[in-house]
Every structure is written in C-alpha cells, then in structure tokens.
Enzyme design. Structure first.
Site, PDB file in Angstrom:
ATOM      1  N   LYS A  10       0.830  -1.205   0.000  1.00 10.69           N
ATOM      2  CA  LYS A  10       0.000   0.000   0.000  1.00 10.69           C
ATOM      3  C   LYS A  10       0.872   1.266   0.000  1.00 10.69           C
ATOM      4  CE  LYS A  10      -3.869  -2.234   2.519  1.00 10.69           C
ATOM      5  NZ  LYS A  10      -4.736  -2.132   3.720  1.00 10.69           N
ATOM      6  N   PHE A  58     -15.202   4.412   8.262  1.00 15.02           N
ATOM      7  CA  PHE A  58     -13.843   4.757   7.818  1.00 15.02           C
ATOM      8  C   PHE A  58     -13.657   4.625   6.305  1.00 15.02           C
ATOM      9  CE2 PHE A  58     -13.902   0.307   9.238  1.00 15.02           C
ATOM     10  CZ  PHE A  58     -13.430  -0.354   8.106  1.00 15.02           C
ATOM     11  N   ARG A  90      -1.303 -14.379   4.244  1.00  9.89           N
ATOM     12  CA  ARG A  90      -2.138 -13.760   5.298  1.00  9.89           C
ATOM     13  C   ARG A  90      -1.445 -13.883   6.660  1.00  9.89           C
ATOM     14  NH1 ARG A  90      -6.579 -10.421   4.463  1.00  9.89           N
ATOM     15  NH2 ARG A  90      -7.216 -10.380   6.591  1.00  9.89           N
ATOM     16  N   THR A  96      -5.546  -7.518  10.724  1.00 13.52           N
ATOM     17  CA  THR A  96      -5.904  -6.246  10.083  1.00 13.52           C
ATOM     18  C   THR A  96      -5.488  -5.034  10.929  1.00 13.52           C
ATOM     19  OG1 THR A  96      -7.823  -7.373   9.150  1.00 13.52           O
ATOM     20  CG2 THR A  96      -7.856  -4.964   9.104  1.00 13.52           C
ATOM     21  N   ARG A 107       2.416  -6.453   9.285  1.00 12.60           N
ATOM     22  CA  ARG A 107       1.577  -5.353   9.786  1.00 12.60           C
ATOM     23  C   ARG A 107       1.945  -4.968  11.219  1.00 12.60           C
ATOM     24  NH1 ARG A 107      -4.286  -7.418   7.448  1.00 12.60           N
ATOM     25  NH2 ARG A 107      -4.245  -6.258   5.488  1.00 12.60           N
ATOM     26  N   HIS A 124      -1.885  -5.406   1.588  1.00 13.45           N
ATOM     27  CA  HIS A 124      -3.184  -6.069   1.416  1.00 13.45           C
ATOM     28  C   HIS A 124      -2.937  -7.486   0.923  1.00 13.45           C
ATOM     29  CE1 HIS A 124      -7.223  -7.058   0.018  1.00 13.45           C
ATOM     30  NE2 HIS A 124      -6.605  -7.608  -1.018  1.00 13.45           N
TER      31      HIS A 124
HETATM   32  P1  IDP Z   1      -7.904  -7.009   5.615  1.00 14.01           P
HETATM   33  O1  IDP Z   1      -7.109  -5.942   4.870  1.00 14.01           O
HETATM   34  O2  IDP Z   1      -7.125  -7.580   6.775  1.00 14.01           O
HETATM   35  O3  IDP Z   1      -8.475  -8.062   4.699  1.00 14.01           O
HETATM   36  P2  IDP Z   1     -10.539  -5.736   5.705  1.00 14.01           P
HETATM   37  O4  IDP Z   1     -11.578  -5.943   6.746  1.00 14.01           O
HETATM   38  O5  IDP Z   1     -10.786  -6.306   4.343  1.00 14.01           O
HETATM   39  O6  IDP Z   1      -9.152  -6.264   6.308  1.00 14.01           O
HETATM   40  O7  IDP Z   1     -10.308  -4.174   5.597  1.00 14.01           O
HETATM   41  C1  IDP Z   1      -9.617  -3.595   4.522  1.00 14.01           C
HETATM   42  C2  IDP Z   1      -8.731  -2.468   5.039  1.00 14.01           C
HETATM   43  O8  IDP Z   1      -9.540  -1.459   5.642  1.00 14.01           O
HETATM   44  C3  IDP Z   1      -7.753  -2.877   6.137  1.00 14.01           C
HETATM   45  O9  IDP Z   1      -6.571  -3.477   5.663  1.00 14.01           O
HETATM   46  C4  IDP Z   1      -7.488  -1.552   6.831  1.00 14.01           C
HETATM   47  O10 IDP Z   1      -6.563  -0.765   6.085  1.00 14.01           O
HETATM   48  C5  IDP Z   1      -8.867  -0.895   6.763  1.00 14.01           C
HETATM   49  N1  IDP Z   1      -9.677  -1.172   7.960  1.00 14.01           N
HETATM   50  C6  IDP Z   1     -10.348  -2.314   8.252  1.00 14.01           C
HETATM   51  N2  IDP Z   1     -11.007  -2.230   9.408  1.00 14.01           N
HETATM   52  C7  IDP Z   1     -10.758  -0.988   9.878  1.00 14.01           C
HETATM   53  C8  IDP Z   1     -11.182  -0.289  11.066  1.00 14.01           C
HETATM   54  O11 IDP Z   1     -11.930  -0.800  11.929  1.00 14.01           O
HETATM   55  N3  IDP Z   1     -10.730   0.995  11.204  1.00 14.01           N
HETATM   56  C9  IDP Z   1      -9.921   1.585  10.295  1.00 14.01           C
HETATM   57  N4  IDP Z   1      -9.490   0.975   9.172  1.00 14.01           N
HETATM   58  C10 IDP Z   1      -9.915  -0.299   8.957  1.00 14.01           C
HETATM   59 MG    MG Z   2      -9.901  -7.904   3.235  1.00 14.61          MG
END
Ligand code: IDP
Ligand code: MG
Length: 165
Positions: A10, A58, A90, A96, A107, A124
């Site tokens: 990213k 967000f 992963r 996350t 991360r 990601h």
């Molecule tokens: P992932 O990237 O671990 O698959 P997702 O739920 O798909 O998680 O969320 C995508 C992206 O959105 C995350 O990588 C993060 O950058 C952001 N994100 C997810 N949940 C939150 C949150 O609760 N607060 C702020 N940003 C979030």
């Molecule tokens: Mg995701």
C-alpha cells in the site's frame, strides 16, 4: 492446494521504503510471483476493491489512503502463486489491526493507526479463493499474468490504445 492471491504494498509501504523488506519477508513463503506492476489507484478501482466496506464509517478515509492521498500515489500490485498461497501470505501479513497483529508480522512490525483512525497496515492480501479471484481479475488483465490461473477468452478490441511513438 495450489492457490493464487493478490498482494498490494500500500502507499504507506512505498512511502516508507518498505518494499524490499516486505518482498524479503514474502520470499520466506517460497511462493512464486506471477504478476507485478506499479499502479496509481483511481477512485473507481479503490471503491471496487473495497466494495465490501462501503458502509463503514472509515470508508472515505480508506479510499483516500489506498489512492495515496496521505502518502505516495502508487501501490505495488502482485500475484503470488503456490501451495496454500492465501493462508501463507495472510499469516505473514498479520491481523488487520496493526496494534493487534503479532509484532513479528509485517503489519505488526510496520503498521500504525493514524490519529484519524485509519489502519495504515502497509500490505493487502486476499482472504479466500473467491476474494482472490475477484481481486486478481479487478487488478490484472490476463496478459499481465504469466500463468493460466483462470479461464480466458479472446475478443477483438475496437478501442483506442496508447503505443510507443
Ligand atoms: P484485511 O485488509 O485484513 O483483509 P478488511 O476488513 O478487508 O481487512 O479491511 C480492509 C482495510 O480497511 C484494512 O486493511 C485496513 O486498512 C482498513 N480497515 C479495516 N477495518 C478498519 C477499522 O476498523 N478501522 C480503520 N481501518 C480499517
Ligand atoms: Mg480484506
């Protein structure tokens, strides 16, 4: 099971010059890179990529983040291929929320939560095979991937395209 997974470094990862470190960590998996390119992410691509989060508070900041508004306007998009590719990447990426991610994960080591509440988590990776297929097809054309991972068809294109002058 042989799988493929979309990996994005990213904008915060690129801004912080973490590309080399992250690729080195990913090479521990012994997976193959079968596609890679630098992309300036349009709002349209960002919204499609994160369509499952469009109702989250967000979301707007997340779109700005992945488009590079807070860092550099680019991401490194790659497809990793091999045995259990999705789970292996992963696992290395970590949870996350960078504060909950194991400190040795990518991360956990490099991510942060901004004062605005965005999880800037530098990488990601797809969660499952269905998501990987949707995401890989969103980010890459078949000709940009050096393995035949999904069925393709040949169509005659009428649209204009840029070539070297
Ligand atoms: P992932 O990237 O671990 O698959 P997702 O739920 O798909 O998680 O969320 C995508 C992206 O959105 C995350 O990588 C993060 O950058 C952001 N994100 C997810 N949940 C939150 C949150 O609760 N607060 C702020 N940003 C979030
Ligand atoms: Mg995701």
């Amino acid at each position: 099971m042989i799988q493929q997974t979309l990996v994005l470094i990213k904008p915060d990862g690129l801004k912080k010059s973490l590309t080399g470190n992250i690729l080195t960590r990913l090479s521990e998996t012994r997976l193959d890179i079968i596609a890679a390119k630098i992309v300036t992410v349009s709002r349209k691509l960002a919204e499609k990529h994160y369509c499952h989060l469009k109702d989250k508070p967000f979301f707007e900041d997340l779109i700005k983040y992945i488009c590079g508004e807070f860092h550099k306007k680019k991401v490194l998009a790659m497809v990793y291929y091999g045995e259990q590719a999705i789970g292996k990447v992963r696992e290395l990426a970590g949870l996350t929320n960078p504060e909950e991610a194991e400190s040795v994960s990518i991360r956990g080591a490099y991510g942060r939560i901004t004062t605005g509440g965005v999880y800037e988590n530098v990488i990601h990776t797809s969660t499952d095979e269905k998501e990987a297929e949707r995401e890989i097809k969103l980010w890459f054309e078949p000709d940009e991937i050096i393995a035949d991972i999904y069925p393709t068809k040949v169509v005659k294109e009428e649209t204009k395209k840029k070539i070297w002058a």
